[in-house]
Motif scaffolding. Structure first.
Motif, short mmCIF file in Angstrom:
data_model
loop_
_atom_site.label_atom_id
_atom_site.label_comp_id
_atom_site.label_asym_id
_atom_site.label_seq_id
_atom_site.Cartn_x
_atom_site.Cartn_y
_atom_site.Cartn_z
N TRP B 42 4.44 14.49 -5.38
CA TRP B 42 3.61 14.29 -4.19
C TRP B 42 3.82 15.42 -3.19
N ARG B 43 5.06 15.84 -3.00
CA ARG B 43 5.29 16.98 -2.09
C ARG B 43 4.60 18.24 -2.61
N ALA B 44 4.63 18.42 -3.94
CA ALA B 44 3.94 19.58 -4.53
C ALA B 44 2.44 19.48 -4.30
N ALA B 45 1.94 18.25 -4.13
CA ALA B 45 0.52 18.05 -3.83
C ALA B 45 0.24 18.12 -2.33
N GLY B 46 1.26 18.45 -1.56
CA GLY B 46 1.10 18.56 -0.12
C GLY B 46 1.12 17.24 0.60
N LEU B 47 1.69 16.21 -0.05
CA LEU B 47 1.67 14.86 0.50
C LEU B 47 3.08 14.27 0.57
N SER B 48 3.23 13.26 1.43
CA SER B 48 4.39 12.38 1.37
C SER B 48 3.89 11.01 0.92
N ILE B 49 4.62 10.38 0.04
CA ILE B 49 4.18 9.05 -0.43
C ILE B 49 4.46 7.99 0.63
N ALA B 50 5.25 8.31 1.63
CA ALA B 50 5.59 7.33 2.68
C ALA B 50 5.76 8.03 4.02
N PRO B 51 4.64 8.55 4.58
CA PRO B 51 4.74 9.21 5.90
C PRO B 51 5.11 8.18 6.97
N ALA B 52 5.85 8.62 7.98
CA ALA B 52 6.26 7.70 9.06
C ALA B 52 5.03 7.06 9.69
N GLY B 53 5.05 5.74 9.82
CA GLY B 53 3.99 5.04 10.52
C GLY B 53 2.72 4.81 9.73
N SER B 54 2.73 5.16 8.44
CA SER B 54 1.52 5.00 7.64
C SER B 54 1.19 3.53 7.42
N GLU B 55 -0.12 3.22 7.41
CA GLU B 55 -0.56 1.85 7.13
C GLU B 55 -0.81 1.65 5.64
N ILE B 56 -0.67 2.76 4.89
CA ILE B 56 -0.89 2.68 3.45
C ILE B 56 0.44 2.75 2.72
N GLY B 57 0.60 1.93 1.70
CA GLY B 57 1.82 1.94 0.92
C GLY B 57 1.52 1.96 -0.56
N TRP B 58 2.55 2.17 -1.37
CA TRP B 58 2.39 2.34 -2.82
C TRP B 58 3.41 1.52 -3.59
N PRO B 59 3.32 0.17 -3.50
CA PRO B 59 4.27 -0.62 -4.29
C PRO B 59 4.07 -0.40 -5.78
N ARG B 60 5.15 -0.66 -6.51
CA ARG B 60 5.15 -0.46 -7.95
C ARG B 60 4.57 -1.70 -8.63
N LEU B 61 3.65 -1.48 -9.58
CA LEU B 61 3.01 -2.58 -10.32
C LEU B 61 3.81 -2.94 -11.56
N GLU B 62 4.14 -1.91 -12.34
CA GLU B 62 4.93 -2.15 -13.55
C GLU B 62 5.60 -0.86 -13.95
N THR B 63 6.70 -0.98 -14.66
CA THR B 63 7.47 0.20 -15.04
C THR B 63 8.33 -0.13 -16.25
N SER B 64 8.66 0.91 -17.01
CA SER B 64 9.49 0.70 -18.20
C SER B 64 10.26 1.97 -18.51
N PHE B 65 11.30 1.83 -19.30
CA PHE B 65 12.05 2.97 -19.83
C PHE B 65 12.52 2.65 -21.24
N GLU B 66 12.44 3.65 -22.11
CA GLU B 66 13.08 3.61 -23.43
C GLU B 66 14.20 4.65 -23.42
N PHE B 67 15.35 4.25 -23.91
CA PHE B 67 16.52 5.12 -23.85
C PHE B 67 16.88 5.64 -25.24
N ARG B 68 17.05 6.95 -25.36
CA ARG B 68 17.40 7.55 -26.64
C ARG B 68 18.87 7.92 -26.73
N GLN B 69 19.36 8.52 -25.67
CA GLN B 69 20.76 8.91 -25.64
C GLN B 69 21.25 8.81 -24.20
N PRO B 70 22.55 8.64 -24.01
CA PRO B 70 23.05 8.41 -22.66
C PRO B 70 23.22 9.70 -21.87
N LEU B 71 23.33 9.56 -20.57
CA LEU B 71 23.75 10.65 -19.68
C LEU B 71 25.13 10.30 -19.14
#
Lengths: 153, 153, 153, 153
Positions: B42-71
């Motif tokens: 988002w910063r590379a797009a010239g944006l902040s996903i959560a600017p101070a005082g914004s009335e717009i937000g971006w809650p997460r709908l769904e998410t997943s991860f598959e793990f192959r090897q550890p860190l």
């Protein structure tokens, strides 16, 4: 709770350090809630998932969450987790978070049994029988009681 | 980086507080890695996903991860995230973590645009045009360059 | 950086998962920032504070933070940490966080060298010479250069 | 519990995501434990420290912890926190963590009452009377009962 175990419900309250600047519980924290309930289920089965000095470990294979509504600071909610598959090397869970009886989020988690040897990669092994026999998978078309149906259907 | 943006790669090192008693990065932390890269995009797009005082937000709908090897502690790794769908109200990403060129884990994330009014439930709205136009979805059968193919194929 | 090392400065940006519902970085996260800089200092000294399989560990003895002004999402800031004491069994650090040249917070941290034997309590030991010689304490009345003075005075 | 309140004790179990690769609870997590007990104390006083939409906030001024012995995965322990000072604009707490009756760690925390106005710096204000009157400081030379003495002395 009688052995083998299939599910458990944990009551929880949102802590301030679990919230983010949107005023909601950060989505990564839901995976911690699910894991807290998983480990409570293991304790109910008379087990620890990570006993001191154990050569066996349970890394996570895959996991997901779908979010329906947010949680906020000091919200009281319930985490219900149940075993949906006991396979040769893996366990699978489903998890439902509810607040005041309403669905908050649904999670899934698959873990794999590995042997840990210092300096070597972890290697998947069959789940030891004395662990596998403590868990019984519950399927969605099963003959579970009324209370469970209210949650899981 | 030119607008609209499609993907970004972030170099990262595992911090000690991100590990757990199994000696590995805790699985919940991968979702934080994915989100760190999302916000860098988002910063590379010239944006902040959560600017101070914004009335717009971006809650997460769904998410997943598959793990192959550890860190593990102090591992250097790369987080690559790309936009795979720009829909009316939602954005979808895919994320790949690699270490020394090897796949570590694959994540997915869908977020929804909402209007936040104090004291009311969040309500999904169409993504404002001046945000949507900054992102361009990349599909797996697309005509992306060689470098991308190495990672995403 | 030449050996022995005394201090390091790390540039950092606030991540969303580090904020809380007050819109600020949660105070517990400052201790993670300080530790991230500590471990970067060890790497600058050619060391890892927790090499795989090591029998030596560095638990924290005591730590504190004073907060002057908050940090918010996406703030860019600097973490400066320096060694202020190398004693027989302990190391002490001071840490200053600044944003745009203004003081954000000041931390202190004391750690102790221990030998870890499986199944036994950790026992404090003398810091091995090949570690102690990599660090040099800087005192406030020392002959440090101008740049340092601006920060530390 | 009767008003005003002075202290509270919370029973807790170490969660896996709170541990680190040294096999111990990460030191930053102790500050979260202390804050969890702080907020439980506020609830016992009939208050929330962060009600939705409040213009008053409680940023942390300074905090510290001394560590005596580690906590490990699934350890059961107690967090006891008490108010040691109610000043015009600040509250101070002391916190003791114990496991099986033995001291684990001792924390201190000072917080300040501020008014939050969007777009302006936070400004310290006098603690509102209806909040201040709910808390009563306990001093170390006070006439507390036997049970407390065992813990606090």
């Amino acid at each position: 709770m009688e052995l083998p175990v299939s599910e458990i419900r944990v009551q929880r309250r949102v802590q301030f350090h679990e919230t983010d600047a949107a005023g909601l519980v950060h989505f990564s924290v839901f995976f911690r809630y699910m894991e807290e309930a998983e480990h409570a289920l293991w304790r109910a089965a008379g087990l620890s998932i990570a006993p001191a000095g154990s050569e066996i470990g349970w890394p996570r294979l895959e996991t997901s969450f779908e979010f329906r509504q947010p949680l906020r600071f000091e919200d009281a909610f319930e985490i219900a987790i149940r075993v949906v598959e006991v396979a040769s090397r893996t366990l699978r869970y489903e998890c439902r978070l509810t607040k005041d009886g309403e669905r908050v989020a649904t999670g899934r988690l698959a873990i794999v049994c590995v042997r840990k040897v210092a300096g070597e990669p972890m290697r998947a092994i069959a789940i030891p029988a004395d662990i596998a026999e403590r868990f019984r998978a519950v399927t969605t078309d099963g003959d579970r009681g009324t209370e469970e149906r209210e949650i899981w259907t």
